[in-house]
Scaffold this motif. Sequence first.
Motif, mmCIF file in Angstrom:
data_model
loop_
_atom_site.group_PDB
_atom_site.id
_atom_site.type_symbol
_atom_site.label_atom_id
_atom_site.label_comp_id
_atom_site.label_asym_id
_atom_site.label_seq_id
_atom_site.Cartn_x
_atom_site.Cartn_y
_atom_site.Cartn_z
ATOM 1 N N ALA A 1 0.830 -1.206 0.000
ATOM 2 C CA ALA A 1 0.000 0.000 0.000
ATOM 3 C C ALA A 1 0.864 1.255 0.000
ATOM 4 O O ALA A 1 0.571 2.225 -0.710
ATOM 5 C CB ALA A 1 -0.924 -0.004 1.211
ATOM 6 N N LEU A 2 1.941 1.244 0.787
ATOM 7 C CA LEU A 2 2.815 2.415 0.845
ATOM 8 C C LEU A 2 3.661 2.529 -0.420
ATOM 9 O O LEU A 2 3.838 3.614 -0.965
ATOM 10 C CB LEU A 2 3.718 2.336 2.073
ATOM 11 N N ARG A 3 4.154 1.396 -0.897
ATOM 12 C CA ARG A 3 4.996 1.438 -2.093
ATOM 13 C C ARG A 3 4.233 2.009 -3.287
ATOM 14 O O ARG A 3 4.810 2.684 -4.136
ATOM 15 C CB ARG A 3 5.524 0.041 -2.411
ATOM 16 N N ARG A 4 2.926 1.761 -3.360
ATOM 17 C CA ARG A 4 2.124 2.281 -4.481
ATOM 18 C C ARG A 4 2.032 3.797 -4.467
ATOM 19 O O ARG A 4 1.737 4.411 -5.486
ATOM 20 C CB ARG A 4 0.712 1.686 -4.437
ATOM 21 N N ARG A 5 2.289 4.392 -3.315
ATOM 22 C CA ARG A 5 2.203 5.855 -3.218
ATOM 23 C C ARG A 5 3.454 6.544 -3.735
ATOM 24 O O ARG A 5 3.499 7.766 -3.823
ATOM 25 C CB ARG A 5 1.951 6.265 -1.772
ATOM 26 N N PHE A 6 4.468 5.761 -4.047
ATOM 27 C CA PHE A 6 5.738 6.325 -4.504
ATOM 28 C C PHE A 6 5.983 5.996 -5.961
ATOM 29 O O PHE A 6 5.610 4.926 -6.448
ATOM 30 C CB PHE A 6 6.903 5.754 -3.694
ATOM 31 N N ASN A 7 6.654 6.898 -6.637
ATOM 32 C CA ASN A 7 7.286 6.585 -7.909
ATOM 33 C C ASN A 7 8.753 6.293 -7.586
ATOM 34 O O ASN A 7 9.449 7.154 -7.041
ATOM 35 C CB ASN A 7 7.177 7.756 -8.882
#
Length: 374
Positions: free
Chosen positions: A225-231
Amino acid sequence: MTMPETGSSIGAAADGEALRPHAEVAFAQELTALAAADDRPRPISWRMSPWAVATYLLGGTLPDGTVITPKYVGPRRIVEVAVTTLATDRALLLLGVPGTAKTWVSEHLAAAVSGDSTLLVQGTAGTPEEAIRYGWNYARLLAHGPSRDALVPSPVMRAMAEGMTARVEELTRIPADVQDTLITILSEKTLPIPELGQEVQAVRGFNLIATANNRDRGVNDLSSALRRRFNTVVLPLPATPDAEVDIVSRRVDQIGRSLDLPAAPEGLEEIRRVVTVFRELREGVSADGRTKLKSPSGTLSTAEAISVVTGGLALAAHFGDGVLRPADMAAGILGAVVRDPAADRVIWQEYLETVVRERDGWKDFYRACREVSV
């Protein structure tokens, strides 16, 4: 356009020059010149356009003749993708092995975009949730109860309220439950304050840069979930020996000047030697491809090469004649290579005997390394 004064170095002006000025201070002249020459569209709250930010990192010459020194030596597209990410609503994750300039790039991006690189959360195993959200002034809290006056904003909260760029270093070293406090901030662009029944909404211009090491996988892996918030942008090791020598030379020169060490133009040969040793041991093969090598447990990164050369330069300046020689480098290289006294020492000795000993022009280096390795 004049770049505003930012950050706070308590006592620096009164007590003396800062040992390591923040990027926006150290390169204030370049930032001011770039902002003045920049006539391209700027995202809201940005100090300059994405083009100017990329120029600040990669270097160039302005129409008025001002030379912008390179802050990052590497593929241009990596910098362009990183800068473009910050111009969207996606946060930026700089990923790479230790020593690939993640922190350096993060600091300079924040300095160029927001004029302030100090809104920083340093990730450790003990980083609390308050470091990312907010804390309390307990004297005021006990005296008057929960209020905005008693609230102590985190760097992230300040960045949200002011439309600035926040930085989180070593994200994967932060406990997983603390990492996840970023999910609402990055997805909803809001930070709830349940104690007050309020929230802080991010002002346009807010974004976040995080860094993490490839080698930290398994420490506190990011949730999906957190990784999806980053490019995610991966910073590679320097592609060629010449590129790495150039990076080490530039940084050693900058650090040397800040420490009042004499310039060592004759030291380029020793810098190239250190880079060669590190690259061969890192890649597990000699430069000519003839000898397979075992790699030690350390990363032997570009940052470590910079540290070794800087230490050697200090030795040459204070206890020698100012000329960088193999004897000045040997102890630093040994310390960088031999992290595990049992396994790494065997690998180092084998490298000295099978590669260094037979290499033309390396006799002095071989002898110096043998002396400190005994």
